[in-house]
Write a protein that holds these residues in place. Sequence first.
Motif, PDB file in Angstrom:
ATOM      1  N   LYS A 114     -91.430   2.972  -9.955  1.00 57.76           N
ATOM      2  CA  LYS A 114     -91.563   2.823  -8.500  1.00 57.76           C
ATOM      3  C   LYS A 114     -92.310   3.993  -7.881  1.00 57.76           C
ATOM      4  O   LYS A 114     -93.219   3.819  -7.079  1.00 57.76           O
ATOM      5  CB  LYS A 114     -90.176   2.696  -7.873  1.00 57.76           C
ATOM      6  N   GLU A 115     -91.914   5.183  -8.224  1.00 59.67           N
ATOM      7  CA  GLU A 115     -92.519   6.388  -7.654  1.00 59.67           C
ATOM      8  C   GLU A 115     -92.908   7.341  -8.782  1.00 59.67           C
ATOM      9  O   GLU A 115     -92.394   7.225  -9.900  1.00 59.67           O
ATOM     10  CB  GLU A 115     -91.503   7.068  -6.712  1.00 59.67           C
ATOM     11  N   ILE A 167     -95.825  -1.010 -13.307  1.00 65.86           N
ATOM     12  CA  ILE A 167     -95.465  -0.802 -11.897  1.00 65.86           C
ATOM     13  C   ILE A 167     -95.112  -2.120 -11.204  1.00 65.86           C
ATOM     14  O   ILE A 167     -94.152  -2.183 -10.438  1.00 65.86           O
ATOM     15  CB  ILE A 167     -96.609  -0.064 -11.154  1.00 65.86           C
ATOM     16  N   GLU A 168     -95.868  -3.168 -11.519  1.00 68.02           N
ATOM     17  CA  GLU A 168     -95.573  -4.468 -10.894  1.00 68.02           C
ATOM     18  C   GLU A 168     -94.263  -5.049 -11.425  1.00 68.02           C
ATOM     19  O   GLU A 168     -93.602  -5.817 -10.733  1.00 68.02           O
ATOM     20  CB  GLU A 168     -96.699  -5.475 -11.173  1.00 68.02           C
ATOM     21  N   SER A 172     -98.800 -10.514 -11.567  1.00 70.95           N
ATOM     22  CA  SER A 172     -98.947 -10.383 -10.105  1.00 70.95           C
ATOM     23  C   SER A 172    -100.280 -10.968  -9.692  1.00 70.95           C
ATOM     24  O   SER A 172    -101.223 -10.983 -10.490  1.00 70.95           O
ATOM     25  CB  SER A 172     -98.899  -8.898  -9.738  1.00 70.95           C
ATOM     26  N   HIS A 175    -101.556  -7.333  -7.382  1.00 69.45           N
ATOM     27  CA  HIS A 175    -101.393  -6.010  -8.008  1.00 69.45           C
ATOM     28  C   HIS A 175    -101.277  -4.908  -6.957  1.00 69.45           C
ATOM     29  O   HIS A 175    -101.715  -3.779  -7.165  1.00 69.45           O
ATOM     30  CB  HIS A 175    -102.534  -5.721  -8.986  1.00 69.45           C
ATOM     31  N   SER A 176    -100.700  -5.262  -5.809  1.00 69.99           N
ATOM     32  CA  SER A 176    -100.685  -4.301  -4.706  1.00 69.99           C
ATOM     33  C   SER A 176     -99.745  -3.120  -4.954  1.00 69.99           C
ATOM     34  O   SER A 176    -100.011  -2.017  -4.475  1.00 69.99           O
ATOM     35  CB  SER A 176    -100.310  -5.009  -3.397  1.00 69.99           C
ATOM     36  N   LYS A 177     -98.697  -3.334  -5.734  1.00 67.93           N
ATOM     37  CA  LYS A 177     -97.808  -2.191  -6.013  1.00 67.93           C
ATOM     38  C   LYS A 177     -98.533  -1.175  -6.904  1.00 67.93           C
ATOM     39  O   LYS A 177     -98.459   0.029  -6.681  1.00 67.93           O
ATOM     40  CB  LYS A 177     -96.530  -2.661  -6.717  1.00 67.93           C
ATOM     41  N   ARG A 180    -101.325   0.461  -4.994  1.00 63.11           N
ATOM     42  CA  ARG A 180    -100.762   1.450  -4.057  1.00 63.11           C
ATOM     43  C   ARG A 180    -100.732   2.835  -4.716  1.00 63.11           C
ATOM     44  O   ARG A 180    -101.066   3.841  -4.088  1.00 63.11           O
ATOM     45  CB  ARG A 180     -99.348   1.010  -3.668  1.00 63.11           C
ATOM     46  N   TRP A 181    -100.366   2.877  -5.995  1.00 63.92           N
ATOM     47  CA  TRP A 181    -100.349   4.162  -6.707  1.00 63.92           C
ATOM     48  C   TRP A 181    -101.760   4.770  -6.741  1.00 63.92           C
ATOM     49  O   TRP A 181    -101.912   5.972  -6.535  1.00 63.92           O
ATOM     50  CB  TRP A 181     -99.875   3.961  -8.151  1.00 63.92           C
TER      51      TRP A 181
END
Length: 367
Positions: A114-115, A167-168, A172, A175-177, A180-181
């Motif tokens: 996530k982070e 990350i996803e 997806s 693939h926005s997650k 985002r990274w």
Amino acid sequence: MEKDDLLLPKDFPKLKNDAFLRACQGQETPHVPVWCMRQAGRYLPEFREFRAGKDFFETCRSPAACCELTLQPLRRFPFDAAIIFSDILVIPQAMGMDVQMVAGKGPTFPEPLKEPEDLLLLQPKVDVNKELGYVFKAITLTRHKLEGKVPLIGFTGAPWTLMAYMIEGGGSTTHSKAKRWLYRHPEASHKLLKMLTDVIVEYLLGQVAAGAQALQVFESHAGCLGPVEFQEFSLPYLRDIARKVKDQLKESGQNVPMIVFAKDGHYGLEDLSQSHYEVVGLDWTIDPCSARERTGGKVSLQGNMDPCALYAPKERISEIVKKMLEGFGTRGYIANLGHGLYPDMDPENVGAFVEAVHTHSRHLNHK
Ligand SMILES: Cc1c2[nH]c(c1CCC(=O)O)Cc1[nH]c(c(CCC(=O)O)c1C)Cc1[nH]c(c(CCC(=O)O)c1C)Cc1[nH]c(c(CCC(=O)O)c1C)C2
């Protein structure tokens, strides 16, 4: 212990059909070699029967099962190469992540990254022999059982594509997650891509030591990057992988052709053709002639019939294949689909595709 468990990566049977390996190197071949991405898969009734009731990743961990699934399509069709049955997501597993195959949904990570702090949860140094030795065993066993019929291709996911899954947490559309990274945490993104690159290099070298005769790197999610992000987050790692694998192999006098397949990444075609890979794989959104022009004869090309063309009647498949061969030419070319086979495809039409490639290319070679 079974007899097969004792097979070693040496004294492999002599290769009888080297058309695929010759085409990778741009050498002449009697016919254009052909194989299909996902040639071991659910479109084959024998695959569905063999996999029924078994966990997907358990199957991946059984060398005997991987060997059987790899050989199945070759018993039906005269493909010119085999690709080891496995999955790109065994690498995130080797790095300590849980990945499950959920029926009807596809691969799922119960706890995706996530982070940036989550990078600390990953194994900092992966012992590929320990974590992925089951793939190496599958390759060695399959290379023996192929009896030299055709060469065996090993493969890996590319760093960006694997990062996207990690990350996803699964497939997806945006693939926005993961993207985002790239925009919010570029440093952590590079750190993760570098970690993945290190494991991938060791993994590919292990596959060659085990008996893989060619290697394909799948950048399946190139298409969700734009040219700028591709230049920063995909291409440098693709190049690093090829250069490092080749440098190591050269030390031991080996030369194993490498294929890069960056799906929907046509903006990167010129760069990909100068990235130390012998072969660039293409999806169906590129016209064969322009792909040849843009890569300037520097590499062999692989692809790129729309998989959905296999829904057409056989005569139409034959016409489409003929046009494709005329566009690419028969030298330095490996016929394939622009992506994998789908589960509802008719095996007979796959057979028609293979036959059309062989027949038309022999004919074109004798013109
Ligand atoms: C047959 C199969 C595989 N993986 C999956 C399946 C279907 C599930 C099943 O049979 O139960 C799940 C399986 N594994 C994956 C997916 C895609 C998930 C998604 O993004 O939605 C699925 C359904 C992830 C994956 N896995 C792979 C890629 C790269 C190629 C591509 O772009 O399709 C990717 C993206 C590689 C892969 N995966 C596989 C091979 C075998 C060799 C061959 O081609 O015959 C290969 C090369 C095998």
